[in-house]
Design a protein around this motif. Structure first.
Motif, PDB file in Angstrom:
ATOM      1  N   ASN A 109       0.768  -1.019   0.086  1.00  0.00           N
ATOM      2  CA  ASN A 109      -0.029   0.089   0.003  1.00  0.00           C
ATOM      3  C   ASN A 109       0.876   1.454  -0.094  1.00  0.00           C
ATOM      4  OD1 ASN A 109      -1.712   2.006   0.470  1.00  0.00           O
ATOM      5  ND2 ASN A 109      -3.162   1.072   2.105  1.00  0.00           N
ATOM      6  N   LYS A 110       1.329   1.470  -1.217  1.00  0.00           N
ATOM      7  CA  LYS A 110       2.533   2.419  -1.176  1.00  0.00           C
ATOM      8  C   LYS A 110       2.247   3.831  -1.062  1.00  0.00           C
ATOM      9  CE  LYS A 110       5.660  -0.370  -3.973  1.00  0.00           C
ATOM     10  NZ  LYS A 110       5.241  -1.573  -3.715  1.00  0.00           N
ATOM     11  N   GLN A 111       0.990   4.223  -1.352  1.00  0.00           N
ATOM     12  CA  GLN A 111       0.276   5.359  -1.257  1.00  0.00           C
ATOM     13  C   GLN A 111       0.108   5.755   0.187  1.00  0.00           C
ATOM     14  OE1 GLN A 111      -3.200   6.289  -3.584  1.00  0.00           O
ATOM     15  NE2 GLN A 111      -2.546   8.352  -3.926  1.00  0.00           N
ATOM     16  N   GLU A 112      -0.656   4.970   0.950  1.00  0.00           N
ATOM     17  CA  GLU A 112      -0.779   5.117   2.187  1.00  0.00           C
ATOM     18  C   GLU A 112       0.623   5.106   2.989  1.00  0.00           C
ATOM     19  OE1 GLU A 112      -3.338   6.133   4.225  1.00  0.00           O
ATOM     20  OE2 GLU A 112      -4.036   6.544   2.182  1.00  0.00           O
ATOM     21  N   ALA A 113       1.643   4.385   2.655  1.00  0.00           N
ATOM     22  CA  ALA A 113       2.905   4.063   3.222  1.00  0.00           C
ATOM     23  C   ALA A 113       3.580   5.670   3.207  1.00  0.00           C
ATOM     24  CB  ALA A 113       3.649   3.094   2.648  1.00  0.00           C
ATOM     25  N   LEU A 114       3.605   6.228   2.046  1.00  0.00           N
ATOM     26  CA  LEU A 114       4.269   7.514   1.709  1.00  0.00           C
ATOM     27  C   LEU A 114       3.558   8.640   2.544  1.00  0.00           C
ATOM     28  CD1 LEU A 114       6.224   9.174   0.297  1.00  0.00           C
ATOM     29  CD2 LEU A 114       4.663   9.633  -1.624  1.00  0.00           C
ATOM     30  N   LYS A 115       2.307   8.662   2.639  1.00  0.00           N
ATOM     31  CA  LYS A 115       1.533   9.669   3.552  1.00  0.00           C
ATOM     32  C   LYS A 115       1.870   9.468   5.083  1.00  0.00           C
ATOM     33  CE  LYS A 115      -2.802   9.875   1.206  1.00  0.00           C
ATOM     34  NZ  LYS A 115      -4.334   9.540   1.184  1.00  0.00           N
ATOM     35  N   ASN A 116       2.129   8.338   5.575  1.00  0.00           N
ATOM     36  CA  ASN A 116       2.465   8.030   6.804  1.00  0.00           C
ATOM     37  C   ASN A 116       4.233   8.420   7.120  1.00  0.00           C
ATOM     38  OD1 ASN A 116       0.589   6.394   8.810  1.00  0.00           O
ATOM     39  ND2 ASN A 116       0.130   6.009   6.649  1.00  0.00           N
ATOM     40  N   ILE A 117       4.948   7.885   6.083  1.00  0.00           N
ATOM     41  CA  ILE A 117       6.507   8.295   6.228  1.00  0.00           C
ATOM     42  C   ILE A 117       6.485  10.200   5.916  1.00  0.00           C
ATOM     43  CG2 ILE A 117       8.518   8.251   4.889  1.00  0.00           C
ATOM     44  CD1 ILE A 117       7.734   5.412   4.397  1.00  0.00           C
ATOM     45  N   ARG A 134       4.229  12.073   7.127  1.00  0.00           N
ATOM     46  CA  ARG A 134       3.805  12.554   8.537  1.00  0.00           C
ATOM     47  C   ARG A 134       5.185  12.323   9.376  1.00  0.00           C
ATOM     48  NH1 ARG A 134       2.130  16.048  11.978  1.00  0.00           N
ATOM     49  NH2 ARG A 134       1.050  15.092  13.583  1.00  0.00           N
ATOM     50  N   ALA A 135       5.706  11.278   9.306  1.00  0.00           N
ATOM     51  CA  ALA A 135       6.831  11.017  10.291  1.00  0.00           C
ATOM     52  C   ALA A 135       8.026  11.973  10.074  1.00  0.00           C
ATOM     53  CB  ALA A 135       7.434   9.830  10.221  1.00  0.00           C
ATOM     54  N   ILE A 136       8.219  12.491   8.733  1.00  0.00           N
ATOM     55  CA  ILE A 136       9.073  13.588   8.503  1.00  0.00           C
ATOM     56  C   ILE A 136       8.641  14.969   8.954  1.00  0.00           C
ATOM     57  CG2 ILE A 136      10.161  14.831   6.536  1.00  0.00           C
ATOM     58  CD1 ILE A 136      10.150  12.073   5.022  1.00  0.00           C
ATOM     59  N   GLU A 137       7.512  15.090   8.872  1.00  0.00           N
ATOM     60  CA  GLU A 137       6.913  16.479   9.386  1.00  0.00           C
ATOM     61  C   GLU A 137       7.204  16.772  10.871  1.00  0.00           C
ATOM     62  OE1 GLU A 137       2.346  17.938  10.008  1.00  0.00           O
ATOM     63  OE2 GLU A 137       2.901  17.287   8.018  1.00  0.00           O
ATOM     64  N   LEU A 138       7.042  15.350  11.511  1.00  0.00           N
ATOM     65  CA  LEU A 138       7.275  15.444  13.121  1.00  0.00           C
ATOM     66  C   LEU A 138       8.431  15.593  13.232  1.00  0.00           C
ATOM     67  CD1 LEU A 138       4.624  12.841  13.892  1.00  0.00           C
ATOM     68  CD2 LEU A 138       4.298  15.311  14.721  1.00  0.00           C
ATOM     69  N   ASP A 197      15.370  13.613  11.033  1.00  0.00           N
ATOM     70  CA  ASP A 197      15.889  12.383  11.213  1.00  0.00           C
ATOM     71  C   ASP A 197      15.944  11.978   9.593  1.00  0.00           C
ATOM     72  OD1 ASP A 197      15.807   9.754  11.425  1.00  0.00           O
ATOM     73  OD2 ASP A 197      13.616   9.422  11.643  1.00  0.00           O
ATOM     74  N   PRO A 198      17.171  11.654   9.323  1.00  0.00           N
ATOM     75  CA  PRO A 198      17.571  11.204   7.892  1.00  0.00           C
ATOM     76  C   PRO A 198      17.097   9.920   7.487  1.00  0.00           C
ATOM     77  CG  PRO A 198      19.373  10.656   9.358  1.00  0.00           C
ATOM     78  CD  PRO A 198      18.362  11.553  10.126  1.00  0.00           C
ATOM     79  N   ILE A 199      16.602   8.977   8.475  1.00  0.00           N
ATOM     80  CA  ILE A 199      15.802   7.659   8.031  1.00  0.00           C
ATOM     81  C   ILE A 199      14.439   7.843   7.212  1.00  0.00           C
ATOM     82  CG2 ILE A 199      14.856   5.529   8.964  1.00  0.00           C
ATOM     83  CD1 ILE A 199      16.988   5.738  11.366  1.00  0.00           C
ATOM     84  N   GLY A 200      13.771   9.094   7.699  1.00  0.00           N
ATOM     85  CA  GLY A 200      12.429   9.205   7.068  1.00  0.00           C
ATOM     86  C   GLY A 200      12.755   9.486   5.899  1.00  0.00           C
ATOM     87  N   HIS A 201      13.825  10.376   5.427  1.00  0.00           N
ATOM     88  CA  HIS A 201      14.093  10.991   4.109  1.00  0.00           C
ATOM     89  C   HIS A 201      14.508   9.851   3.133  1.00  0.00           C
ATOM     90  CE1 HIS A 201      13.486  15.102   4.986  1.00  0.00           C
ATOM     91  NE2 HIS A 201      14.049  14.925   6.099  1.00  0.00           N
ATOM     92  N   TYR A 202      15.307   8.932   3.971  1.00  0.00           N
ATOM     93  CA  TYR A 202      15.654   7.680   3.051  1.00  0.00           C
ATOM     94  C   TYR A 202      14.262   6.623   2.801  1.00  0.00           C
ATOM     95  CZ  TYR A 202      17.615   2.927   2.398  1.00  0.00           C
ATOM     96  OH  TYR A 202      17.765   1.780   1.852  1.00  0.00           O
ATOM     97  N   ASN A 203      13.406   6.528   3.787  1.00  0.00           N
ATOM     98  CA  ASN A 203      12.399   5.795   3.582  1.00  0.00           C
ATOM     99  C   ASN A 203      11.556   6.478   2.532  1.00  0.00           C
ATOM    100  OD1 ASN A 203      13.036   3.564   5.171  1.00  0.00           O
ATOM    101  ND2 ASN A 203      12.067   4.569   7.053  1.00  0.00           N
ATOM    102  N   LYS A 204      11.400   7.902   2.567  1.00  0.00           N
ATOM    103  CA  LYS A 204      10.501   8.414   1.466  1.00  0.00           C
ATOM    104  C   LYS A 204      10.658   8.362   0.099  1.00  0.00           C
ATOM    105  CE  LYS A 204      10.830  12.852   0.344  1.00  0.00           C
ATOM    106  NZ  LYS A 204      11.101  14.315   0.250  1.00  0.00           N
ATOM    107  N   GLY A 205      12.347   7.953  -0.155  1.00  0.00           N
ATOM    108  CA  GLY A 205      12.683   7.485  -1.370  1.00  0.00           C
ATOM    109  C   GLY A 205      12.598   6.398  -1.939  1.00  0.00           C
TER     110      GLY A 205
END
Length: 186
Positions: free
Chosen positions: A160-168, A170-174, A178-186
């Motif tokens: 569920n890549k679209q919902e996954a991206l929304k959650n990631i 949101r984590a980056i926004e918070l 955090d470099p892991i969030g930016h990595y996971n976004k990619g």
């Protein structure tokens, strides 16, 4: 024979914590081992010893220290959470989940054990079950970065890549630093 009162032992426990904070784990462990020998019922010293053993990578010793701390102070939620972390590292996931359940029972408004329980399920690829626990953590604390990030990862694993991206996102926004969030976004 040393004649130490409980104030002296508390001071030694505090000194060990201070040494750990500056990175002197061996000296901290040495003091905590002495404190727990002198007072085997000092729950905080056992808990701190578990933390230090875990930092040294002595997982079995950490597990034993957390078990002793939890037996002496069953209301210390952190002891059950940390025990669960160690059990998961030892691939004892079902036992870890039981430890997180104990933490949840002690403090049902604490989002941390729910998040860790979600991680435990994710570690055995039960991503749908993991979402239940990440959702619960987020319902308790909508600003809990780790729960958003891990929910995103589980959603991604469920394709569920679209919902996954929304959650990631949101984590980056918070936690934008955090470099892991930016990595996971990619």
């Amino acid at each position: 024979v040393l004649d130490l009162d409980s104030g002296d032992l508390r001071a030694m426990n505090s000194k060990a914590s201070a040494l750990a904070k500056i990175g002197d784990i061996p000296q901290s462990v040495s003091i905590l081992e002495k404190v727990t020998r002198l007072d085997p019922n000092f729950a905080d010293a056992w808990y701190n010893l578990g933390v230090e053993y875990a930092l040294k990578g002595n997982l079995l010793d950490a597990l034993q220290a957390y078990e002793k701390a939890n037996m002496l102070d069953p209301g210390n939620t952190k002891g059950f959470i940390n025990k669960g972390v160690i059990l998961r590292k030892l691939d004892r996931v079902e036992d870890a989940i039981e430890s997180y359940d104990s933490a949840i029972k002690q403090d049902p408004k604490n989002p941390i054990p729910y998040q860790y329980k979600g991680l435990a399920y994710a570690s055995i690829q039960e991503y749908t079950r993991s979402l239940t626990w990440f959702n619960k953590a987020i319902s308790i604390d909508p600003t809990y970065h780790d729960a958003w990030m891990n929910r995103g990862i589980s959603l991604y694993r469920l394709n569920n890549k679209q919902e996954a991206l929304k959650n990631i996102l949101r984590a980056i926004e918070l936690r934008p630093e955090d470099p892991i969030g930016h990595y996971n976004k990619g």
